[in-house]
Design an enzyme around this catalytic site. Structure first.
Site: not given
Length: 253
Positions: A120, A220, A222
């Site tokens: 990001c 993202h 994650e």
């Protein structure tokens, strides 16, 4: 038999403290903690660092022996670093010390050939470090949910992984489902950077360097609702890049 040492991964976030924005900080901590945990589960010796809480020299010293680096998400980059101006819609707080440190990390990674992944904001740091610029605010669309609590800002969409890129090889397909939450995007690409993925609206969603082991994704991997294998696959790509560099060094020696 020689003892095997775990490769060293530096995970670099913006700041370790946001007392004025506890909900945002809590969300960021969940995401950043997931990267640390995935690195450890992948066999890395992980060091977590907050760039705003260190001088540039201290950050560079703390990461000098890192075998690979991940630069995480967070606030907008200070506009002066890419020739922008303040006062744009939905401008966040800025952390110029973190910007300076993370930009220096990218430039050193390029110089040394250190594998680096930007997530990001981390992608935008890569782009700005190499002379690129940022679209300061994009029209509302598929890239985030608006007017919702911070915990629901992430939005799912697909990206096309461009053929022949390291990223497409790493994720194993032509398309990927991603979770994103950004209001800025790549404008002019930095020197040596190529688009590696695009969103349905045409925005660049990932970049990679034409010869250095540097990759950035605007989304993202994650995030809790991201495909479970996405972040491990990206970390595995760092591992493969590191192995290739070490093999080339042995051949040269």
């Amino acid at each position: 038999m020689a003892e095997t040492t775990a490769p060293r991964l530096a995970v670099v976030e913006v700041t370790g403290s946001r007392p004025d924005r506890p909900a945002y900080h809590a969300k960021v901590q969940v995401l950043n903690g997931t990267v640390v945990a995935a690195g450890e589960q992948g066999g890395w010796a992980v060091t977590r660092l907050a760039a705003a809480d260190m001088t540039i020299a201290t950050l560079l010293a703390a990461t000098a022996d890192a075998d690979a680096i991940v630069i995480l998400g967070g606030e907008d980059i200070t506009p002066r670093f890419y020739g922008g101006v303040s006062g744009y819609p939905e401008e966040t707080l800025h952390f110029p010390v973190a910007d300076d440190g993370q930009l220096a990390l990218v430039r050193r990674a390029l110089e040394r050939g250190t594998p680096l992944l930007g997530i990001c904001r981390g992608l935008q740091i890569i782009n700005v470090a190499l002379g690129g610029s940022i679209v300061q605010h994009i029209d509302e669309g598929i890239h985030r949910n608006v007017d919702v609590p911070i915990d629901r800002i992430l939005r799912e969409h697909t990206v096309e992984l461009l053929e022949g890129t390291v990223l497409a090889d790493s994720l194993g397909g032509a398309f990927a489902a991603v979770q994103s939450a950004h209001h800025q995007s790549v404008d002019r690409l930095g020197t040596g950077l190529l688009a590696a993925a695009v969103a349905p609206d045409g925005l660049i969603e990932a970049v990679e360097h034409e010869f250095a082991p540097i990759t950035g994704v605007q989304w993202h991997p994650e995030a809790p609702d991201a495909p479970a294998d996405q972040l491990p696959l990206l970390l595995k790509s760092l591992e493969r890049q590191l192995a290739a560099i070490e093999a080339a060094g042995r051949i040269a020696a």
